[in-house]
Scaffold this motif. Structure first.
Motif, PDB file in Angstrom:
ATOM      1  N   ALA A 223       1.924  -1.094  -6.869  1.00 16.30           N
ATOM      2  CA  ALA A 223       1.995   0.354  -7.030  1.00 16.30           C
ATOM      3  C   ALA A 223       0.626   0.914  -7.411  1.00 16.30           C
ATOM      4  CB  ALA A 223       3.032   0.718  -8.086  1.00 16.30           C
ATOM      5  N   MET A 224      -0.135   0.187  -8.231  1.00 18.69           N
ATOM      6  CA  MET A 224      -1.468   0.645  -8.614  1.00 18.69           C
ATOM      7  C   MET A 224      -2.402   0.689  -7.412  1.00 18.69           C
ATOM      8  SD  MET A 224      -2.204  -1.068 -12.351  1.00 18.69           S
ATOM      9  CE  MET A 224      -1.685  -2.729 -11.920  1.00 18.69           C
ATOM     10  N   VAL A 225      -2.261  -0.301  -6.516  1.00 20.24           N
ATOM     11  CA  VAL A 225      -3.120  -0.345  -5.335  1.00 20.24           C
ATOM     12  C   VAL A 225      -2.811   0.826  -4.418  1.00 20.24           C
ATOM     13  CG1 VAL A 225      -3.918  -1.736  -3.394  1.00 20.24           C
ATOM     14  CG2 VAL A 225      -3.216  -2.859  -5.511  1.00 20.24           C
ATOM     15  N   THR A 226      -1.538   1.054  -4.149  1.00 20.69           N
ATOM     16  CA  THR A 226      -1.172   2.154  -3.258  1.00 20.69           C
ATOM     17  C   THR A 226      -1.533   3.501  -3.867  1.00 20.69           C
ATOM     18  OG1 THR A 226       1.099   2.052  -4.129  1.00 20.69           O
ATOM     19  CG2 THR A 226       0.653   0.893  -2.068  1.00 20.69           C
ATOM     20  N   ASP A 227      -1.393   3.632  -5.195  1.00 15.86           N
ATOM     21  CA  ASP A 227      -1.805   4.875  -5.849  1.00 15.86           C
ATOM     22  C   ASP A 227      -3.301   5.112  -5.673  1.00 15.86           C
ATOM     23  OD1 ASP A 227       0.751   5.397  -6.667  1.00 15.86           O
ATOM     24  OD2 ASP A 227       0.430   4.824  -8.764  1.00 15.86           O
ATOM     25  N   ALA A 228      -4.085   4.040  -5.819  1.00 14.45           N
ATOM     26  CA  ALA A 228      -5.541   4.163  -5.680  1.00 14.45           C
ATOM     27  C   ALA A 228      -5.916   4.580  -4.260  1.00 14.45           C
ATOM     28  CB  ALA A 228      -6.214   2.844  -6.055  1.00 14.45           C
ATOM     29  N   ILE A 229      -5.291   3.944  -3.262  1.00 18.86           N
ATOM     30  CA  ILE A 229      -5.611   4.259  -1.868  1.00 18.86           C
ATOM     31  C   ILE A 229      -5.188   5.691  -1.533  1.00 18.86           C
ATOM     32  CG2 ILE A 229      -5.214   3.621   0.539  1.00 18.86           C
ATOM     33  CD1 ILE A 229      -6.876   1.639  -1.182  1.00 18.86           C
ATOM     34  N   THR A 230      -4.007   6.097  -1.998  1.00 18.16           N
ATOM     35  CA  THR A 230      -3.530   7.462  -1.747  1.00 18.16           C
ATOM     36  C   THR A 230      -4.497   8.492  -2.321  1.00 18.16           C
ATOM     37  OG1 THR A 230      -1.224   6.714  -1.763  1.00 18.16           O
ATOM     38  CG2 THR A 230      -1.613   9.066  -2.111  1.00 18.16           C
TER      39      THR A 230
END
Length: 439
Positions: A223-230
């Motif tokens: 979830a942290m990775v996808t939040d960062a990319i978003t």
């Protein structure tokens, strides 16, 4: 194991299969992998047999965090048929069940035949394991370690968690016994096989791409990775995300992957995943590296810099690693820095990998196996069939009823001078020395 549809992404399946592939490539041993059901993405080959169990044990009998496992009767039958020198178990509650059966075998218990039971803690199960939580562990879990002759811990953190569990239920003496008979081997890659499997000259994607993969779960930190990319895409950064794995039916996973506009690639074999990963620029390790995650180390073997999340247990798994981050904001900044200085990041992580990779390679397990004292065994009457496969005859009941009867027969055949071939599921011999005829 979890459900069969997720085996392609499970360390509990992938790591033993890597050991089997190593054995097949080097011809040092024949590995039989007993699986709790049929698989369609990997086949048996010389020196490596996949044997589906006919019966399975449901996870409710084993651990809340584990799926179906091979029935004990199927494993015992495989031991009788195969005649192994070593038995490796990848879950401690399963080691408890199988070790209890071994203890009931008089020949094994009295060490008239030595077939070490090894616990490879691919599925660490203790109350202090982040992936498992407070519902894990327990008396039967701790007992699994005490019943084994050898324990391969994947990291110092999982070793400490398991030793605490053992001490809680069985005291200092049992804990010291496990310490004396264990080693830390964070083996999670087969570098030589990877280099054979990946074609030369794979091109990187046009846009800067981050790779994550495997199971999606709360402890993975994706979830942290996808939040960062978003967030980075919203600020105009040209970055993409590739997810090779199966997010399952989790609503949160679907939402976050959709928001990050991730390219989701399902159904890949290990080799196929390596090919996709090679087209990306970096990988991200976002879970607490308490156990040894395989995918980030594979990314490093493929030449991808990996951005590793910093936690208290990082030193025990990735010592002195150069590219670390602690929260989403730091991850975003590190992605931007690596993107702008990609050659430097590749150089830094390649240096670290070359200095450390051997301790993570599957060959370290093979090195430990060669140090085991396997061969004290009684001389027993044997016979050969037309294919050179050995069995026992006219034997005292204590030996004939042992589940390690074929192991004893194999060792006797070798002792009297016959050469053994391990290509097939049932090892066979070139018969140059016939067994003596009983008086």
């Amino acid at each position: 194991m979890s459900t069969a549809s997720k085996w392609k992404y499970e360390s509990g399946f992938l790591l033993p299969s890597k050991l089997g592939q190593w054995a097949a490539r080097t011809k040092k041993a024949h590995v039989m992998l007993v699986t709790p059901g049929e698989i369609d993405f990997m086949q048996s080959q010389p020196y490596f047999t996949i044997r589906p169990a006919q019966k399975v044990i449901d996870h409710d009998m084993m651990s809340f965090s584990m799926g179906k496992v091979a029935g004990i009767s199927d494993v015992v039958k495989a031991i009788r048929d195969f005649g192994p020198d070593v038995v490796i178990v990848t879950a401690n509650k399963y080691a408890n069940m199988l070790g209890t059966i071994f203890e009931a075998d008089t020949v094994w218990r009295n060490e008239m035949v030595r077939v070490p039971l090894i616990m490879w803690d691919i599925i660490p199960d203790a109350s202090d394991i982040t992936e498992r939580g407070q519902k894990a562990g327990g008396r039967s879990s701790a007992a699994g370690f005490t019943l084994c002759n050898r324990v391969w811990f994947g990291s110092g953190a999982t070793q400490r968690a398991s030793l605490n569990e053992i001490q809680k239920y069985y005291g200092f003496s049992a804990t010291q016994h496990v310490i004396d008979d264990s080693i830390i081997v964070p083996a999670c890659i087969d570098r030589a096989y990877m280099m054979e499997s990946i074609p030369l000259g794979i091109q990187k994607r046009e846009r800067f791409t981050i790779h994550i993969g495997g199971r999606w779960s709360g402890t993975k930190g994706y979830a942290m990775v996808t939040d960062a990319i978003t967030a980075m895409r919203a600020m105009g950064e040209q970055v993409d995300l590739v997810y090779t794995g199966d997010p399952g039916s989790r609503g949160e996973a679907d939402r976050r992957l959709a928001e990050s506009q991730a390219d989701i690639v399902k159904g890949l074999t290990q080799e196929g995943m390596w090919g996709v990963s090679s087209t990306c620029h970096i990988g991200v390790l976002s879970q607490d590296a308490q156990a040894m995650p395989c995918l980030p180390m594979e990314n490093l073997a493929l030449g991808l810099p990996v951005l590793v999340r910093s936690t208290d247990r990082l030193l025990g798994t990735y010592p002195q690693y150069p590219l670390i981050w602690a929260d989403v904001r730091e991850l975003m900044a590190l992605i931007k820095s690596v993107k702008d200085n990609y050659a430097l990041a590749c150089h830094q992580t390649a240096q670290w990998f070359e200095a450390n990779w051997q301790r993570y390679d599957i060959t370290s397990l093979g090195d430990d196996l060669t140090n085991l004292d396997l061969y004290p065994t009684p001389s027993v009457p044997i016979e050969f069939d037309s294919q050179g496969v050995v069995s026992m005859r006219n034997v005292e009941p204590i030996f004939a009823t042992s589940i390690f009867a074929r192991t004893m027969a194999r060792r006797e055949a070798a002792r009297i001078g016959n050469e053994e071939h391990l290509e097939d599921e049932k090892p066979r011999f070139d018969i140059t020395s016939e067994p003596p005829v009983p008086e």
